[in-house]
Design a protein around this motif. Structure first.
Motif, PDB file in Angstrom:
ATOM      1  N   THR A 167      -9.423   7.508  -1.853  1.00  0.00           N
ATOM      2  CA  THR A 167      -9.075   6.191  -2.370  1.00  0.00           C
ATOM      3  C   THR A 167      -8.759   6.269  -3.852  1.00  0.00           C
ATOM      4  O   THR A 167      -9.166   7.195  -4.555  1.00  0.00           O
ATOM      5  N   GLU A 218      -1.684  -0.897  -3.943  1.00  0.00           N
ATOM      6  CA  GLU A 218      -2.867  -0.105  -3.627  1.00  0.00           C
ATOM      7  C   GLU A 218      -2.403   1.295  -3.225  1.00  0.00           C
ATOM      8  O   GLU A 218      -1.321   1.454  -2.664  1.00  0.00           O
ATOM      9  N   TYR A 271      -8.613  -2.676  -2.067  1.00  0.00           N
ATOM     10  CA  TYR A 271      -8.414  -2.693  -0.613  1.00  0.00           C
ATOM     11  C   TYR A 271      -9.046  -3.913   0.053  1.00  0.00           C
ATOM     12  O   TYR A 271      -9.314  -3.910   1.254  1.00  0.00           O
ATOM     13  N   ALA A 295       0.849  -1.194   0.000  1.00  0.00           N
ATOM     14  CA  ALA A 295       0.000   0.000   0.000  1.00  0.00           C
ATOM     15  C   ALA A 295       0.886   1.245   0.000  1.00  0.00           C
ATOM     16  O   ALA A 295       1.778   1.383   0.837  1.00  0.00           O
TER      17      ALA A 295
END
Length: 291
Positions: A177, A111, A183, A85
């Protein structure tokens, strides 16, 4: 005030006047010569600099080509089947793409999450914002520590346990996001991207520190980084916190991207090219990989 004092003042004034006249008259003869010498020295330095740059430029281009071609080989399968991430905490969004590319070269699924501006504000401003947001959704955190823990939990475990919580955080402008990220799976590693175009003395304490501490609590290995051209660097402030995380201060460059990937699975140290860095990059060959 007696005549002696007045005479003393006049005498001192006359001395300074004479010195001033002498300096002005002397400069009429010396300044052209000094100016000519300085101009000549400046031109010599410019010529030397231009010559040195011309000599070094082909070699620098060769090094640049080599690192660009070697990077995929050095990174191949380094993070195979891992989820990483990227959390943008600073305002250098342009650094995200090269970092993402390097992580994907290493085999990772990436991500991206961006920290919203209320997270960066003072405790009072954030508390008021959270109070208003909680009036709509009581599940939202009520202070900075619980907000950092909530974000860290979502990064560590994914949003499968509370699929509506991440959209709620985004609706409250606490995070943003990435449309390409689902996610759904917890991240094995987290990369926090800092650095600012404008001075922000509080952001490291308000965002980076609580988020790093929360991620450590959730057992997620994290590396903090920034681009090499960050006008205001966060690296020294993070290093001063002694949070036991690796830092990379040139993560947008090929050398820095390689250092970032290796730092995720290697030694925790301060890597990069700025004065506060301890090493250029982690060792590319470890004892375990050499055997």
């Amino acid at each position: 005030m007696g005549p002696g004092f007045k005479y003393h003042v006049v005498t001192i004034s006359a001395i300074f006047f004479a010195l001033t006249v002498g300096l002005i008259v002397g400069s009429l003869f010396l300044s052209p010569l000094l100016a000519a010498n300085q101009l000549k020295a400046s031109r010599n330095l410019q010529d030397l600099f231009k010559t040195d740059i011309q000599v070094q430029r082909p070699q620098l281009e060769q090094y640049k080509t080599f690192t660009a071609e070697a990077l995929p080989i050095l990174l191949k399968n380094r993070l195979a089947h891992k989820v990483v991430a990227i959390v943008q905490a600073g305002d250098y969004s342009g650094a995200i793409a090269p970092i993402k590319e390097a992580l994907e070269m290493a085999g990772a699924r990436v991500e991206i999450l961006t920290i919203g501006s209320p997270f960066d504000r003072s405790d009072e401003v954030l508390a008021n914002h959270l109070m208003e947001a909680r009036a709509e959704d009581a599940r939202l955190p009520q202070d900075r520590a619980s907000l950092a823990d909530t974000v860290a939990s979502l990064l560590a475990d994914g949003n499968r346990l509370a699929p509506d919580l991440l959209p709620a955080l985004e609706h409250a402008r606490l995070v943003l996001t990435d449309g390409d990220s689902d996610y759904g799976t917890g991240a094995n590693f987290v990369v926090i991207v800092g650095g600012s175009h404008v001075v922000d003395l509080e952001r490291t304490a308000n965002v980076d520190e609580p988020l790093l501490l929360a991620l450590q609590k959730h057992g997620v290995t994290t590396v903090a980084c920034e681009p090499d051209n960050a006008i205001y660097s966060d690296m020294q402030a993070l290093r001063d916190l002694h949070l036991d995380v690796a830092t990379v201060d040139n993560a947008n460059t090929d050398i820095g991207r390689c250092a970032l990937v290796y730092a995720l699975t290697g030694d925790k140290d301060d890597y990069g090219m700025k004065a506060s860095a301890k090493r250029l990059m982690p060792p590319l060959v470890t004892k375990s990989s050499a055997q």
